[in-house]
Scaffold this active site. Structure first.
Site, short mmCIF file in Angstrom:
data_model
loop_
_atom_site.label_atom_id
_atom_site.label_comp_id
_atom_site.label_asym_id
_atom_site.label_seq_id
_atom_site.Cartn_x
_atom_site.Cartn_y
_atom_site.Cartn_z
N VAL A 95 -6.63 -1.71 -0.11
CA VAL A 95 -6.44 -0.88 1.07
C VAL A 95 -7.80 -0.36 1.50
O VAL A 95 -8.59 0.10 0.67
CB VAL A 95 -5.45 0.28 0.80
N SER A 96 -8.13 -0.51 2.78
CA SER A 96 -9.41 -0.02 3.29
C SER A 96 -9.30 1.47 3.59
O SER A 96 -8.21 2.04 3.62
CB SER A 96 -9.81 -0.78 4.55
N THR A 97 -10.43 2.08 3.84
CA THR A 97 -10.45 3.52 4.14
C THR A 97 -9.60 3.84 5.36
O THR A 97 -8.86 4.82 5.38
CB THR A 97 -11.90 3.98 4.40
N GLU A 142 -7.01 2.25 6.43
CA GLU A 142 -5.60 1.93 6.25
C GLU A 142 -4.88 2.86 5.27
O GLU A 142 -3.68 2.77 5.09
CB GLU A 142 -5.46 0.49 5.74
#
Length: 491
Positions: A9-11, A13
């Site tokens: 998970v990206s920042t 998201e």
């Protein structure tokens, strides 16, 4: 079937429930339970983008595959793994070479079947196509802004505020740079004068490089340029052999020079660049030399002169400090290549003598090596304990014994501990009392090598060569070596 769950998970998201760590974890655990898969490990890359594969837990997944500890990698969705078709194929090839499959729950792809492999490839192609379309739309938008006289993005250059307003003092420095250049001064001489007068840029000193870049910048002449041309006037080509159009318009910002002044000094820069020496010297020590006075890299340069005997052109090869080259802020003298060669040979000869003396104390050396091995083994045990704790925290999260915040806190602590142990390992294993026999062979074979071979062997054997001297002005007797030493580290 033994599987590892990979979650990313990206920042951006993290706030999206559909992509959160917990959402992906629950979906994948249920999927594995239904299909009877044994979950060996859960690897979570929290706050990482999919733009490349340099993600710590993804690399851990690949290590598990190489060690034959898993049979398949399971992800929630393909874009959790990668967004690039190139990276996708490289990752799948890596997994398949180790007999490990890849399963994406959302798209229902399974690389253990021919159809699954084909569909993943097709999906990857379309994902790449979509990214290229987005990039093209962005470019068109930037071109339109330029045509309207607006800056297409990015930071404003030195001389302007973040909103594009002129800064009077900095604008005067830029005018001063042009004035000095038109008076006949070189880039380096201009940088040296700015340094001596205490005039600095926002992010550091003036150098020959940023003097040249300042003079080349059309923005200071009120021109906004989008795209670029090659030195020969042709347009550069992209991977698809596309021509890149260059757009130049008069911007809405306040200029520092007139367009005529800009064209005048650009013409002079081009005339100067057409001169110079076309002969190419081969610098044996480029990439490894460091200045012992300021720590900067040292680069090769060549000079030519006519022989008084037969009139032939002689090529001289030297090394000089980057700080001296850029703005004369370092007074380390230049070293002739022959001088550096002499210093290295003497250093290796001294090592050979020292090694002969060391052999007399072999028992002491053996004891030190034994202690080093014990320390390495101890650190490796500590590293295994950290990895074991990481696995336990992941299982605790998978079983809902700790929440997401606790997991991140624990993982951060373990990663700091892991890095600390790895640093100690690197320090311990980097200390050795042994010197490779190839180093002594270098002296014996050196004079029989050509320039290319010398350059290659220096790059392979040496990590860093620091030139140390207290001298400043070394003009004097022809071909004499001034007092200097070297400090060497090997690869």
């Amino acid at each position: 079937m033994r599987v590892v769950l990979y979650i990313r998970v990206s920042t951006e998201e993290q706030a999206n429930e559909g992509y959160s760590i917990r959402a992906q974890k629950n979906q994948l655990i249920d999927y594995c339970r239904v299909n009877g898969y044994e979950i060996v490990k859960i690897c979570i890359d929290d706050g990482y983008s999919a733009k490349n594969t340099k993600r710590p837990r993804l690399q851990e997944v690949l290590t598990l595959a190489q060690n034959k500890e898993i049979d398949a990698v399971v992800v929630y969705k393909l874009d959790r793994f990668t967004r690039s078709v190139k990276d996708l194929y490289e990752l799948l090839e890596d997994l398949q070479s180790n007999g490990v499959g890849f399963i994406s729950r959302q798209e229902k792809f399974d690389t253990t079947t021919a159809m699954g492999r084909a569909m993943i490839g097709i999906l990857g192609v379309f994902a790449q196509f979509e990214r290229e379309l987005i990039a093209e739309r962005v470019r068109l938008g930037m071109e339109q802004k330029v045509k309207e006289g607006k800056r297409p993005g990015g930071k404003y250059p030195f001389g302007y505020t973040s909103t594009g307003l002129l800064i009077g003092e900095e604008a005067n420095y830029i005018k001063m740079v042009r004035s000095l250049y038109m008076s006949g001064m070189s880039y380096q001489a201009i940088a040296a004068q700015m340094f001596n007068e205490g005039i600095v840029r926002r992010n550091g000193e003036w150098t020959a490089t940023n003097v040249a870049l300042t003079l080349e910048n059309p923005f200071y002449a009120g021109i906004i340029r989008f795209g670029s041309k090659m030195a020969n006037g042709k347009y550069p080509q992209r991977k698809r052999e596309e021509r890149v159009d260059v757009i130049e318009v008069i911007g809405s910002h306040e200029a520092i020079w007139t367009v005529e002044e800009f064209k005048e000094h650009i013409l002079r820069m081009r005339r100067r660049s057409n001169g110079g020496n076309s002969r190419k010297a081969i610098y044996w020590f480029n990439g490894v030399l460091r200045c012992g006075r300021c720590g900067a890299s040292m680069y090769g340069r060549s000079t030519t002169k006519r022989s008084r005997v037969d009139g032939k052109e002689l090529l001289g090869t030297f090394y000089w400090c980057a700080k001296r080259k850029e703005n004369k802020s370092c007074n380390q003298p230049m070293f002739r290549q022959k001088h550096v060669e002499h210093l290295i040979k003497e250093h290796i000869k001294n090592i050979r003598v020292e090694m002969d003396q060391v052999k007399e104390y072999q028992t002491e050396i053996d004891e030190r090596e034994s202690e080093k091995k014990k320390e390495v083994a101890k650190l490796k045990r500590e590293l295994e304990k950290v990895k074991s704790r990481i696995k336990k925290w992941q299982y605790a999260f998978a079983e809902d014994l700790i929440d997401e915040n606790d997991l991140r806190l624990r993982m951060d602590e373990e990663h700091i501990a892991e890095q600390g142990i790895n640093n100690k390992l690197e320090l311990v294993t980097g200390v050795s009392v042994q010197t490779p026999d190839q180093l002594f062979q270098l002296i014996d074979l050196w004079d029989d090598m050509n320039d290319i071979e010398k350059q290659q062997v220096i790059g392979v054997m040496f990590d860093r060569i620091v030139l140390i001297t207290e001298e400043e002005n070394v003009k004097g007797v022809k071909n004499a070596y001034f007092p200097a030493t070297v400090k060497v580290s090997f690869r």
